[in-house]
Design a protein around this motif. Structure first.
Motif, PDB file in Angstrom:
ATOM      1  N   GLY A  54      70.592  -3.505  28.445  1.00 15.95           N
ATOM      2  CA  GLY A  54      70.413  -4.207  29.712  1.00 15.95           C
ATOM      3  C   GLY A  54      69.828  -3.331  30.797  1.00 15.95           C
ATOM      4  N   GLU A  55      69.408  -4.003  31.854  1.00 14.19           N
ATOM      5  CA  GLU A  55      68.776  -3.316  32.980  1.00 14.19           C
ATOM      6  C   GLU A  55      69.790  -2.523  33.811  1.00 14.19           C
ATOM      7  OE1 GLU A  55      65.825  -4.474  36.699  1.00 14.19           O
ATOM      8  OE2 GLU A  55      66.417  -6.011  35.263  1.00 14.19           O
ATOM      9  N   LEU A  56      70.995  -3.071  33.959  1.00 12.47           N
ATOM     10  CA  LEU A  56      72.054  -2.380  34.697  1.00 12.47           C
ATOM     11  C   LEU A  56      72.640  -1.286  33.803  1.00 12.47           C
ATOM     12  CD1 LEU A  56      73.680  -2.446  37.367  1.00 12.47           C
ATOM     13  CD2 LEU A  56      75.326  -3.904  36.198  1.00 12.47           C
ATOM     14  N   ARG A  57      72.669  -0.064  34.292  1.00 11.59           N
ATOM     15  CA  ARG A  57      73.094   1.062  33.453  1.00 11.59           C
ATOM     16  C   ARG A  57      74.353   1.757  33.958  1.00 11.59           C
ATOM     17  NH1 ARG A  57      68.891   2.373  29.805  1.00 11.59           N
ATOM     18  NH2 ARG A  57      69.724   4.467  29.507  1.00 11.59           N
ATOM     19  N   GLU A  58      74.982   1.213  35.013  1.00 13.74           N
ATOM     20  CA  GLU A  58      76.203   1.816  35.547  1.00 13.74           C
ATOM     21  C   GLU A  58      77.293   0.772  35.654  1.00 13.74           C
ATOM     22  OE1 GLU A  58      75.339   3.590  39.279  1.00 13.74           O
ATOM     23  OE2 GLU A  58      74.067   5.142  38.422  1.00 13.74           O
TER      24      GLU A  58
END
Length: 71
Positions: free
Chosen positions: A41-45
């Motif tokens: 996914g684009e969100l990595r945190e």
């Protein structure tokens, strides 16, 4: 889906049905392991502790009457 909204960031942490955690923040999503490691996914945190909470067992509380809440 049921999940928990992070109190500081507002990111929604919820189970994805495959044993992972889907985190959504400002329209961006990411999939994480139950220990908070990034999978896709684009969100990595994310908040790894919140991932553990969401992934944990759903235990019924004897103080909450679920039948009363349905009516």
């Amino acid at each position: 889906m049921n999940g928990i909204v992070h109190p500081f960031t507002g990111a929604l942490h919820e189970q994805d049905g495959d044993g992972n955690i889907r985190v959504t923040h400002d329209g961006v999503e990411g999939i994480f392991g139950t220990d908070g490691h990034w999978i896709s996914g684009e969100l990595r945190e994310c908040d790894p502790q919140l991932c553990g909470w969401v992934a944990g067992p759903q235990v019924a509380n004897h103080r909450v009457d679920t039948e009363k809440a349905k009516t």
